[in-house]
Design a protein around this motif. Structure first.
Motif, PDB file in Angstrom:
ATOM      1  N   VAL A  33      -3.184  13.680   7.845  1.00 37.74           N
ATOM      2  CA  VAL A  33      -4.256  12.672   7.430  1.00 37.74           C
ATOM      3  C   VAL A  33      -4.559  12.946   5.934  1.00 37.74           C
ATOM      4  CG1 VAL A  33      -6.635  11.962   7.689  1.00 37.74           C
ATOM      5  CG2 VAL A  33      -5.168  12.352   9.736  1.00 37.74           C
ATOM      6  N   ALA A  34      -4.860  14.177   5.672  1.00 37.53           N
ATOM      7  CA  ALA A  34      -5.191  14.528   4.075  1.00 37.53           C
ATOM      8  C   ALA A  34      -3.799  14.098   3.168  1.00 37.53           C
ATOM      9  CB  ALA A  34      -5.339  16.085   4.009  1.00 37.53           C
ATOM     10  N   ASP A  35      -2.793  14.449   3.800  1.00 39.15           N
ATOM     11  CA  ASP A  35      -1.546  13.996   3.081  1.00 39.15           C
ATOM     12  C   ASP A  35      -1.486  12.644   2.745  1.00 39.15           C
ATOM     13  OD1 ASP A  35      -0.644  16.714   2.992  1.00 39.15           O
ATOM     14  OD2 ASP A  35       1.137  16.251   4.266  1.00 39.15           O
ATOM     15  N   ASN A  36      -1.778  11.796   3.834  1.00 40.53           N
ATOM     16  CA  ASN A  36      -1.853  10.369   3.586  1.00 40.53           C
ATOM     17  C   ASN A  36      -2.952  10.085   2.693  1.00 40.53           C
ATOM     18  OD1 ASN A  36       0.534   9.040   4.879  1.00 40.53           O
ATOM     19  ND2 ASN A  36      -0.185  10.421   6.801  1.00 40.53           N
ATOM     20  N   LEU A  37      -4.194  10.586   2.888  1.00 36.47           N
ATOM     21  CA  LEU A  37      -5.320  10.135   2.256  1.00 36.47           C
ATOM     22  C   LEU A  37      -5.196  10.450   0.609  1.00 36.47           C
ATOM     23  CD1 LEU A  37      -8.229  11.310   4.345  1.00 36.47           C
ATOM     24  CD2 LEU A  37      -8.033   8.958   3.527  1.00 36.47           C
ATOM     25  N   MET A  38      -4.605  11.579   0.377  1.00 39.29           N
ATOM     26  CA  MET A  38      -4.285  12.010  -0.965  1.00 39.29           C
ATOM     27  C   MET A  38      -3.250  11.383  -1.750  1.00 39.29           C
ATOM     28  SD  MET A  38      -4.976  16.221  -0.295  1.00 39.29           S
ATOM     29  CE  MET A  38      -5.140  16.827  -2.091  1.00 39.29           C
ATOM     30  N   VAL A  39      -2.197  11.185  -1.031  1.00 34.81           N
ATOM     31  CA  VAL A  39      -0.951  10.388  -1.655  1.00 34.81           C
ATOM     32  C   VAL A  39      -1.648   8.715  -2.028  1.00 34.81           C
ATOM     33  CG1 VAL A  39       1.233   9.325  -1.154  1.00 34.81           C
ATOM     34  CG2 VAL A  39       0.793  11.860  -0.666  1.00 34.81           C
ATOM     35  N   GLY A  40      -2.442   8.338  -0.770  1.00 36.62           N
ATOM     36  CA  GLY A  40      -2.758   6.861  -0.932  1.00 36.62           C
ATOM     37  C   GLY A  40      -3.843   6.574  -1.824  1.00 36.62           C
ATOM     38  N   ARG A  41      -4.682   7.620  -2.366  1.00 37.68           N
ATOM     39  CA  ARG A  41      -5.561   7.585  -3.209  1.00 37.68           C
ATOM     40  C   ARG A  41      -4.875   7.691  -4.535  1.00 37.68           C
ATOM     41  NH1 ARG A  41      -9.942   4.646  -1.826  1.00 37.68           N
ATOM     42  NH2 ARG A  41     -10.534   5.334  -0.068  1.00 37.68           N
ATOM     43  N   TYR A  42      -4.166   8.574  -4.625  1.00 39.43           N
ATOM     44  CA  TYR A  42      -3.109   8.961  -5.906  1.00 39.43           C
ATOM     45  C   TYR A  42      -2.456   7.649  -6.300  1.00 39.43           C
ATOM     46  CZ  TYR A  42       0.802  10.529  -9.039  1.00 39.43           C
ATOM     47  OH  TYR A  42       1.382  10.608 -10.163  1.00 39.43           O
ATOM     48  N   PRO A  49       3.595   4.916  -3.136  1.00 38.70           N
ATOM     49  CA  PRO A  49       3.529   6.223  -2.882  1.00 38.70           C
ATOM     50  C   PRO A  49       3.371   6.325  -1.323  1.00 38.70           C
ATOM     51  CG  PRO A  49       2.402   5.863  -4.768  1.00 38.70           C
ATOM     52  CD  PRO A  49       2.605   4.557  -4.370  1.00 38.70           C
ATOM     53  N   LEU A  50       2.521   5.712  -0.786  1.00 40.71           N
ATOM     54  CA  LEU A  50       2.374   5.879   0.677  1.00 40.71           C
ATOM     55  C   LEU A  50       3.314   5.630   1.351  1.00 40.71           C
ATOM     56  CD1 LEU A  50       0.224   6.955   2.790  1.00 40.71           C
ATOM     57  CD2 LEU A  50      -0.819   4.414   2.768  1.00 40.71           C
ATOM     58  N   ALA A  51       4.016   4.298   1.051  1.00 38.68           N
ATOM     59  CA  ALA A  51       5.309   3.921   1.713  1.00 38.68           C
ATOM     60  C   ALA A  51       6.486   4.880   1.705  1.00 38.68           C
ATOM     61  CB  ALA A  51       5.571   2.491   1.295  1.00 38.68           C
ATOM     62  N   MET A 276       4.772  -1.310   5.812  1.00 36.95           N
ATOM     63  CA  MET A 276       5.151   0.041   5.676  1.00 36.95           C
ATOM     64  C   MET A 276       3.946   0.897   5.632  1.00 36.95           C
ATOM     65  SD  MET A 276       8.707   0.529   3.431  1.00 36.95           S
ATOM     66  CE  MET A 276       8.884   2.231   3.778  1.00 36.95           C
ATOM     67  N   SER A 277       3.239   0.661   4.845  1.00 37.72           N
ATOM     68  CA  SER A 277       1.905   1.438   4.515  1.00 37.72           C
ATOM     69  C   SER A 277       0.926   1.260   5.713  1.00 37.72           C
ATOM     70  CB  SER A 277       1.271   0.956   3.353  1.00 37.72           C
ATOM     71  OG  SER A 277       1.860   1.188   2.117  1.00 37.72           O
ATOM     72  N   ALA A 278       0.748   0.067   6.191  1.00 38.24           N
ATOM     73  CA  ALA A 278       0.074  -0.166   7.394  1.00 38.24           C
ATOM     74  C   ALA A 278       0.605   0.546   8.732  1.00 38.24           C
ATOM     75  CB  ALA A 278      -0.132  -1.656   7.682  1.00 38.24           C
ATOM     76  N   PRO A 346      -8.946   2.011   8.489  1.00 34.91           N
ATOM     77  CA  PRO A 346      -8.170   1.651   7.282  1.00 34.91           C
ATOM     78  C   PRO A 346      -8.723   1.975   5.932  1.00 34.91           C
ATOM     79  CG  PRO A 346      -7.648   0.238   9.101  1.00 34.91           C
ATOM     80  CD  PRO A 346      -9.131   0.933   9.551  1.00 34.91           C
ATOM     81  N   THR A 347      -9.910   1.452   5.788  1.00 36.72           N
ATOM     82  CA  THR A 347     -10.296   1.759   4.412  1.00 36.72           C
ATOM     83  C   THR A 347     -10.604   3.290   3.806  1.00 36.72           C
ATOM     84  OG1 THR A 347     -12.648   1.882   5.255  1.00 36.72           O
ATOM     85  CG2 THR A 347     -12.006  -0.564   4.960  1.00 36.72           C
ATOM     86  N   PHE A 348     -10.307   4.125   4.849  1.00 37.99           N
ATOM     87  CA  PHE A 348     -10.526   5.613   4.332  1.00 37.99           C
ATOM     88  C   PHE A 348      -8.936   5.802   3.627  1.00 37.99           C
ATOM     89  CE2 PHE A 348     -13.568   6.028   8.155  1.00 37.99           C
ATOM     90  CZ  PHE A 348     -14.649   5.983   7.229  1.00 37.99           C
ATOM     91  N   PHE A 349      -8.348   4.998   3.837  1.00 40.34           N
ATOM     92  CA  PHE A 349      -6.799   5.381   3.373  1.00 40.34           C
ATOM     93  C   PHE A 349      -6.359   4.688   2.226  1.00 40.34           C
ATOM     94  CE2 PHE A 349      -6.976   6.869   7.900  1.00 40.34           C
ATOM     95  CZ  PHE A 349      -6.137   7.891   7.818  1.00 40.34           C
ATOM     96  N   THR A 350      -6.811   3.457   2.061  1.00 40.06           N
ATOM     97  CA  THR A 350      -6.476   2.690   0.838  1.00 40.06           C
ATOM     98  C   THR A 350      -7.435   1.370   0.555  1.00 40.06           C
ATOM     99  OG1 THR A 350      -4.644   0.976   0.404  1.00 40.06           O
ATOM    100  CG2 THR A 350      -5.074   0.907   2.629  1.00 40.06           C
ATOM    101  N   SER A 351      -7.395   1.085  -0.578  1.00 39.54           N
ATOM    102  CA  SER A 351      -8.090  -0.128  -1.002  1.00 39.54           C
ATOM    103  C   SER A 351      -7.455  -1.337  -1.005  1.00 39.54           C
ATOM    104  CB  SER A 351      -8.643   0.148  -2.536  1.00 39.54           C
ATOM    105  OG  SER A 351      -7.508   0.413  -3.356  1.00 39.54           O
ATOM    106  N   ASN A 352      -6.248  -1.183  -0.854  1.00 39.41           N
ATOM    107  CA  ASN A 352      -5.342  -2.800  -0.564  1.00 39.41           C
ATOM    108  C   ASN A 352      -5.791  -3.601   0.552  1.00 39.41           C
ATOM    109  OD1 ASN A 352      -2.953  -4.178   0.190  1.00 39.41           O
ATOM    110  ND2 ASN A 352      -2.331  -3.749  -1.661  1.00 39.41           N
ATOM    111  N   ALA A 353      -6.359  -4.842   0.149  1.00 37.65           N
ATOM    112  CA  ALA A 353      -7.072  -5.572   1.347  1.00 37.65           C
ATOM    113  C   ALA A 353      -5.789  -6.042   2.461  1.00 37.65           C
ATOM    114  CB  ALA A 353      -7.603  -6.877   0.736  1.00 37.65           C
ATOM    115  N   GLU A 354      -4.586  -6.317   1.870  1.00 35.08           N
ATOM    116  CA  GLU A 354      -3.431  -6.446   2.875  1.00 35.08           C
ATOM    117  C   GLU A 354      -3.302  -5.493   3.744  1.00 35.08           C
ATOM    118  OE1 GLU A 354      -0.480  -9.571   1.233  1.00 35.08           O
ATOM    119  OE2 GLU A 354      -0.909  -8.210  -0.637  1.00 35.08           O
TER     120      GLU A 354
END
Length: 452
Positions: A33-42, A49-51, A276-278, A346-354
């Motif tokens: 989860v931390a990997d995805n959160l950190m990469v997603g936020r990056y 990057p998350l994809a 892919m990200s979802a 999902p909002t914890f991982f990304t800010s992309n609305a789609e």
């Protein structure tokens, strides 16, 4: 008729073994989860990057989980000898496992490295593939360390010690988060590596985990004695055959099951980076639930193998049923959480609305297969414990390759349901596996009871 008092002692015994494994798996999931959160936020609003982490991790996972499956074959064999007090045979399994599994790690790493050119031909967005490959290489380099770690881990599980792996894994996972902070974002003078930095963090944490568990084993006298006389000369074709005979069907079952998830992930790429990200977020959350299930399944294998070793079929049956009760309660809770919090998580991982909207829908469909997933995993744990593993591969073949993937493709593409249709394929495959595995357990336990 169900009676809590009848199963109370069984619940306690199963949970005593499962809880350290649960905490181990929670640590691993928190790292994921931390990997995805950190990469997603990056990546911010850019899902690439998350994809990339999703795609690279999916391709790596296919052979990774097959290798792990072979190592899992050690646990029931060690458990049987440990229950009978046969130290010499248990030591032979450990020493051969160290040599065999480490060699296997190098072979798998070579195969995984050879796969890199094929990643360009899986119909994924080019920018995702280009970013995924450096991340993937780091994971490949970790394979020999992973397999050496599992040689000691599975032996300790076989003798009923699940606490050491918990401590080691939590320490290594905490270090992984620190490594990620350094290499993803370029902190404290380290290079900013993005997704590749997450892979480097994983590699370093796996090396650390191996050093810690080997160090513990050599430090403790009660375990160090199992290494007496250890050398390359202890390698025995007969013992390796036993490990392979037990581990290979488990590996094939895990390969077939995981390849259904990986295949679905690849098909998600055909819908674009948003899907892919979802999928990566939904799968990460699904793994949060599944790793708890895996922990209960591992505890089931230990308890069943000990009962099987002394041929106590009554105790074996009670332990197995208690595991079903525990896993059904957990998966019902997980399904409820997925549905009720599908818009928030999902909002914890990304800010992309789609990505948020697509993930919310996928979580509803992920909730549908939770109970089946729990049942099939515990059932496999029971069959491992009684060393009836040949049947699980054909069941997996039917469930995941002949039903899961084709049904998912039919619903997702032919009938136009999109990503949701791919997830319905999971429900069909996992439910089929659950039904067939339970039928096999009834048959096998019935034969054991008649033979006693």
């Amino acid at each position: 008729m169900y009676s809590f008092s009848r199963y109370k002692r069984q619940y306690r015994a199963n949970l005593r073994l499962a809880l350290p494994i649960v905490l181990t798996q929670v640590g691993q999931i928190l790292t994921q989860v931390a990997d995805n959160l950190m990469v997603g936020r990056y990546g911010g609003g850019d899902p690439t990057p998350l994809a990339a982490v999703s795609f690279g991790g999916s391709v790596f996972f296919i052979l990774f989980i097959a290798a792990i499956g072979i190592a899992l074959g050690m646990t029931p064999l060690v458990g049987e000898h440990f229950a009978r007090g046969e130290q010499r045979q248990a030591a032979g399994l450990l020493q051969n496992g160290i040599l065999f599994y480490t060699l296997l790690g190098f072979i798998m790493a070579g195969l995984q490295y050879a796969v890199i050119p094929l990643m360009y031909h899986l119909r994924q967005p080019l920018e995702v593939v280009e970013m995924a490959i450096p991340y993937y290489r780091m994971l490949v380099f970790s394979m020999p360390f992973v397999m050496l770690f599992f040689a000691f881990k599975q032996f300790l599980e076989g003798v009923g010690n699940t606490k050491v792996e918990m401590v080691v894994t939590i320490l290594a996972n905490a270090a992984n988060i620190g490594f990620n902070a350094l290499f993803i974002y370029g902190k404290l003078g380290c290079p900013e590596m993005g997704a590749e930095g997450a892979g480097l963090g994983t590699l370093l944490s796996r090396v650390l985990a191996t050093v810690l568990i080997v160090g513990y084993f050599c430090h403790r006298k009660e375990y160090r004695r199992y290494l007496d006389g250890f050398s390359l000369g202890v390698l025995s074709a007969a013992v390796v055959r036993r490990l392979t005979h037990m581990g290979l069907p488990i590996a094939l079952q895990m390969f077939l099951e995981s390849s259904a998830f990986v295949g679905t992930g690849i098909m998600m790429g055909w819908f674009g980076t948003v899907a892919m990200s979802a999928n990566q977020i939904a799968i990460t959350l699904g793994n949060c639930a599944f790793m708890i299930v895996m922990s209960i399944g591992a505890a089931t294998t230990i308890r069943v193998s000990h009962s099987y070793g002394v041929r106590d079929i009554g105790q074996l049956t009670l332990a197995a049923r208690a595991s079903y009760h525990l896993v059904l309660a957990w998966n019902a809770l997980a399904a409820l959480v997925f549905i009720t919090l599908r818009h928030l998580i999902p909002t914890f991982f990304t800010s992309n609305a789609e990505v948020v909207a697509t993930t919310s829908t996928l979580l509803v469909f992920a909730a549908l297969y939770q109970l089946s997933d729990g049942i099939q995993n515990v059932s496999v744990g029971i069959l491992r414990g009684i060393q009836d593993v040949k049947i699980i591969m054909p069941i997996a073949l039917v469930s995941y390759w002949l039903l899961n993937l084709p049904v998912g493709y039919l619903l997702g593409f032919t009938l136009g349901m999109g990503p949701s249709g791919l997830y319905l394929g999971f429900a069909v495959g996992l439910s089929t596996a659950a039904v067939l595995l339970i039928a096999r357990i009834r048959h096998s336990v019935g034969k054991l009871r008649a033979a006693n």
